[in-house]
Design a protein around this motif. Sequence first.
Motif, PDB file in Angstrom:
ATOM      1  N   VAL A  27       0.848  -1.304   0.135  1.00 34.94           N
ATOM      2  CA  VAL A  27       0.084   0.043  -0.033  1.00 34.94           C
ATOM      3  C   VAL A  27       0.947   1.363  -0.152  1.00 34.94           C
ATOM      4  O   VAL A  27       2.011   1.274   0.428  1.00 34.94           O
ATOM      5  CB  VAL A  27      -1.057   0.062   1.138  1.00 34.94           C
ATOM      6  N   GLU A  28       0.350   2.337  -0.597  1.00 31.79           N
ATOM      7  CA  GLU A  28       1.036   3.494  -0.690  1.00 31.79           C
ATOM      8  C   GLU A  28       1.351   4.025   0.358  1.00 31.79           C
ATOM      9  O   GLU A  28       2.581   4.693   0.975  1.00 31.79           O
ATOM     10  CB  GLU A  28       0.548   4.407  -1.835  1.00 31.79           C
ATOM     11  N   THR A  29       0.174   4.307   1.431  1.00 34.09           N
ATOM     12  CA  THR A  29       0.222   5.115   2.779  1.00 34.09           C
ATOM     13  C   THR A  29       0.169   4.056   3.999  1.00 34.09           C
ATOM     14  O   THR A  29      -0.317   3.066   3.849  1.00 34.09           O
ATOM     15  CB  THR A  29      -0.635   6.029   2.747  1.00 34.09           C
ATOM     16  N   HIS A  30       0.868   4.506   5.022  1.00 33.32           N
ATOM     17  CA  HIS A  30       0.739   3.763   6.114  1.00 33.32           C
ATOM     18  C   HIS A  30      -0.048   4.528   6.934  1.00 33.32           C
ATOM     19  O   HIS A  30       0.146   4.198   8.429  1.00 33.32           O
ATOM     20  CB  HIS A  30       2.306   3.473   6.620  1.00 33.32           C
ATOM     21  N   ASP A  31      -0.855   5.729   6.704  1.00 35.34           N
ATOM     22  CA  ASP A  31      -1.652   6.485   7.733  1.00 35.34           C
ATOM     23  C   ASP A  31      -3.087   5.798   7.411  1.00 35.34           C
ATOM     24  O   ASP A  31      -3.747   5.775   6.712  1.00 35.34           O
ATOM     25  CB  ASP A  31      -1.676   7.678   7.278  1.00 35.34           C
ATOM     26  N   PHE A  32      -3.385   4.944   8.636  1.00 36.32           N
ATOM     27  CA  PHE A  32      -4.450   4.204   8.797  1.00 36.32           C
ATOM     28  C   PHE A  32      -5.610   4.876   9.622  1.00 36.32           C
ATOM     29  O   PHE A  32      -6.481   4.312  10.211  1.00 36.32           O
ATOM     30  CB  PHE A  32      -4.531   2.821   9.114  1.00 36.32           C
ATOM     31  N   SER A  33      -5.356   6.306  10.046  1.00 28.06           N
ATOM     32  CA  SER A  33      -6.202   7.044  10.883  1.00 28.06           C
ATOM     33  C   SER A  33      -7.686   7.378  10.378  1.00 28.06           C
ATOM     34  O   SER A  33      -8.474   7.619  11.526  1.00 28.06           O
ATOM     35  CB  SER A  33      -5.522   8.458  11.361  1.00 28.06           C
ATOM     36  N   MET A  37      -9.739   0.711  11.080  1.00 31.09           N
ATOM     37  CA  MET A  37      -9.564   0.426  12.381  1.00 31.09           C
ATOM     38  C   MET A  37      -8.205  -0.159  12.868  1.00 31.09           C
ATOM     39  O   MET A  37      -8.034  -1.179  12.251  1.00 31.09           O
ATOM     40  CB  MET A  37     -10.535  -0.656  13.256  1.00 31.09           C
ATOM     41  N   ASP A  38      -7.257   0.523  13.136  1.00 33.25           N
ATOM     42  CA  ASP A  38      -5.884   0.152  13.219  1.00 33.25           C
ATOM     43  C   ASP A  38      -5.501  -0.885  14.623  1.00 33.25           C
ATOM     44  O   ASP A  38      -5.596  -0.063  15.581  1.00 33.25           O
ATOM     45  CB  ASP A  38      -5.047   1.291  13.190  1.00 33.25           C
ATOM     46  N   ILE A  42      -3.479  -6.113  12.182  1.00 34.47           N
ATOM     47  CA  ILE A  42      -4.376  -5.959  11.431  1.00 34.47           C
ATOM     48  C   ILE A  42      -5.189  -4.614  11.104  1.00 34.47           C
ATOM     49  O   ILE A  42      -5.476  -3.959  11.977  1.00 34.47           O
ATOM     50  CB  ILE A  42      -5.696  -7.097  11.755  1.00 34.47           C
ATOM     51  N   LYS A  43      -5.295  -4.347   9.894  1.00 36.16           N
ATOM     52  CA  LYS A  43      -6.011  -2.950   9.707  1.00 36.16           C
ATOM     53  C   LYS A  43      -7.021  -3.349   8.984  1.00 36.16           C
ATOM     54  O   LYS A  43      -7.195  -3.710   7.851  1.00 36.16           O
ATOM     55  CB  LYS A  43      -4.991  -1.865   8.824  1.00 36.16           C
ATOM     56  N   VAL A  44      -8.227  -2.932   9.670  1.00 39.28           N
ATOM     57  CA  VAL A  44      -9.594  -3.514   9.075  1.00 39.28           C
ATOM     58  C   VAL A  44     -10.266  -2.107   8.455  1.00 39.28           C
ATOM     59  O   VAL A  44     -10.707  -1.296   9.368  1.00 39.28           O
ATOM     60  CB  VAL A  44     -10.292  -4.506   9.881  1.00 39.28           C
ATOM     61  N   PRO A  45     -10.680  -2.184   7.329  1.00 41.69           N
ATOM     62  CA  PRO A  45     -11.639  -0.977   6.995  1.00 41.69           C
ATOM     63  C   PRO A  45     -12.831  -0.958   7.575  1.00 41.69           C
ATOM     64  O   PRO A  45     -13.536  -1.826   7.831  1.00 41.69           O
ATOM     65  CB  PRO A  45     -11.897  -1.387   5.402  1.00 41.69           C
ATOM     66  N   VAL A  46     -13.149   0.308   7.865  1.00 35.08           N
ATOM     67  CA  VAL A  46     -14.446   0.673   8.436  1.00 35.08           C
ATOM     68  C   VAL A  46     -15.685   1.063   7.313  1.00 35.08           C
ATOM     69  O   VAL A  46     -15.281   1.756   6.607  1.00 35.08           O
ATOM     70  CB  VAL A  46     -14.276   1.918   9.319  1.00 35.08           C
ATOM     71  N   ARG A  47     -16.860   0.334   7.659  1.00 30.25           N
ATOM     72  CA  ARG A  47     -17.811   0.496   6.474  1.00 30.25           C
ATOM     73  C   ARG A  47     -18.983   0.879   7.021  1.00 30.25           C
ATOM     74  O   ARG A  47     -19.375   0.743   8.416  1.00 30.25           O
ATOM     75  CB  ARG A  47     -18.070  -0.859   5.889  1.00 30.25           C
ATOM     76  N   LYS A  48     -19.885   1.678   6.391  1.00 29.29           N
ATOM     77  CA  LYS A  48     -21.485   2.237   7.036  1.00 29.29           C
ATOM     78  C   LYS A  48     -22.248   0.888   7.253  1.00 29.29           C
ATOM     79  O   LYS A  48     -22.172  -0.118   6.447  1.00 29.29           O
ATOM     80  CB  LYS A  48     -21.943   2.864   5.971  1.00 29.29           C
ATOM     81  N   ASN A  49     -22.926   0.894   8.457  1.00 29.89           N
ATOM     82  CA  ASN A  49     -23.821  -0.150   8.659  1.00 29.89           C
ATOM     83  C   ASN A  49     -23.291  -1.249   9.180  1.00 29.89           C
ATOM     84  O   ASN A  49     -23.969  -2.401   9.157  1.00 29.89           O
ATOM     85  CB  ASN A  49     -24.844  -0.300   7.421  1.00 29.89           C
ATOM     86  N   LYS A 172     -11.229  -8.156   1.634  1.00 28.53           N
ATOM     87  CA  LYS A 172     -10.475  -7.798   0.632  1.00 28.53           C
ATOM     88  C   LYS A 172      -9.621  -6.643   0.741  1.00 28.53           C
ATOM     89  O   LYS A 172      -8.520  -6.556   0.332  1.00 28.53           O
ATOM     90  CB  LYS A 172     -11.340  -7.547  -0.705  1.00 28.53           C
ATOM     91  N   ASN A 173     -10.060  -5.628   1.434  1.00 31.20           N
ATOM     92  CA  ASN A 173      -9.467  -4.352   1.881  1.00 31.20           C
ATOM     93  C   ASN A 173      -8.787  -4.531   3.124  1.00 31.20           C
ATOM     94  O   ASN A 173      -8.268  -3.166   3.572  1.00 31.20           O
ATOM     95  CB  ASN A 173     -10.409  -3.152   1.542  1.00 31.20           C
ATOM     96  N   THR A 174      -8.527  -5.435   3.998  1.00 24.94           N
ATOM     97  CA  THR A 174      -7.854  -5.531   4.965  1.00 24.94           C
ATOM     98  C   THR A 174      -6.486  -5.385   4.861  1.00 24.94           C
ATOM     99  O   THR A 174      -5.805  -5.929   3.832  1.00 24.94           O
ATOM    100  CB  THR A 174      -8.264  -6.820   5.881  1.00 24.94           C
ATOM    101  N   VAL A 175      -5.660  -4.841   5.499  1.00 23.75           N
ATOM    102  CA  VAL A 175      -4.213  -4.796   5.166  1.00 23.75           C
ATOM    103  C   VAL A 175      -3.570  -5.454   6.633  1.00 23.75           C
ATOM    104  O   VAL A 175      -3.960  -5.318   7.790  1.00 23.75           O
ATOM    105  CB  VAL A 175      -3.684  -3.307   5.399  1.00 23.75           C
ATOM    106  N   ILE A 176      -2.411  -6.091   6.387  1.00 24.95           N
ATOM    107  CA  ILE A 176      -1.683  -6.952   7.258  1.00 24.95           C
ATOM    108  C   ILE A 176      -0.008  -6.257   7.373  1.00 24.95           C
ATOM    109  O   ILE A 176       0.465  -6.195   6.714  1.00 24.95           O
ATOM    110  CB  ILE A 176      -1.690  -8.507   7.141  1.00 24.95           C
ATOM    111  N   ASP A 177       0.179  -5.944   8.766  1.00 19.12           N
ATOM    112  CA  ASP A 177       1.406  -5.421   8.946  1.00 19.12           C
ATOM    113  C   ASP A 177       2.186  -6.707  10.005  1.00 19.12           C
ATOM    114  O   ASP A 177       1.801  -6.386  11.247  1.00 19.12           O
ATOM    115  CB  ASP A 177       1.559  -4.141   9.756  1.00 19.12           C
ATOM    116  N   ARG A 178       2.559  -7.690   9.507  1.00 18.73           N
ATOM    117  CA  ARG A 178       3.368  -8.636  10.141  1.00 18.73           C
ATOM    118  C   ARG A 178       4.393  -8.204  11.123  1.00 18.73           C
ATOM    119  O   ARG A 178       4.620  -8.669  12.168  1.00 18.73           O
ATOM    120  CB  ARG A 178       3.855  -9.788   9.305  1.00 18.73           C
TER     121      ARG A 178
END
Length: 221
Positions: A27-33, A37-38, A42-49, A172-178
């Motif tokens: 990924v291009e950026t490491h800003d998950f603020s 949810m960082d 595991i960085k998991v994308p926040v979705r509506k509803n 699919k849009n989850t990001v892993i930082d091992r």
Amino acid sequence: MPEHLRDAEDDPVADQRPEGPFDISEVETHDFSKGYMDLGAIKVPVRKNVSYRLEQEQSKQKVFAVSAVHDNSTLQIQAFAAPRSGGQWEEIRQEMYDQNKSAQGASVTVQEGEFGNELLIRIPAELPDGRKGERIARFIGIDGPRWMIRAMLMGKAAIQKDEADVLYDILKNTVIDRGERPLPARQMLELIPPESVVTAMREAATRRRQQAKQQQPNAQQ
């Protein structure tokens, strides 16, 4: 890479995971603020509803998974260290198949899914109203660079593809930082919730203890 972290002209760089989930290096950026949810590994994308829940070992006060809940269906995500050679999910899937196929009344099948071979397990269970029913869970494994995701779908999303679209999008849009430190294969990656979430979890635990205390019968009566 996740759709809002890449430019339109960027091509996916993960050969085996062109639609994700993604390694932090992809990924291009490491800003998950924002938008995520960082939780460290595991960085998991926040979705509506969609509501989110951290799964915690009460005895160790340790978070071992994050769950996303949408329309009475749940996606639980865990991440583990894995060897560079990959193939860890295939081994674990076979072990889970062998362990569950002998359970009384259980149905265990391997099905082709969006992420390759997935494991669908049905186990007889008693419903809340006393009728006989079953617990259904779909296990999904994804091998990444020195990590593996094991995800579990429960509810209608486990057996109805159209009910799983939102939860699959999150996966699919989850990001892993091992991280770079050496870890044995299959060791769970540590999840570190944000301080605001830790505070909310502590407050919820306090409320539960207070409610349990209030429900106890008065010994002096």
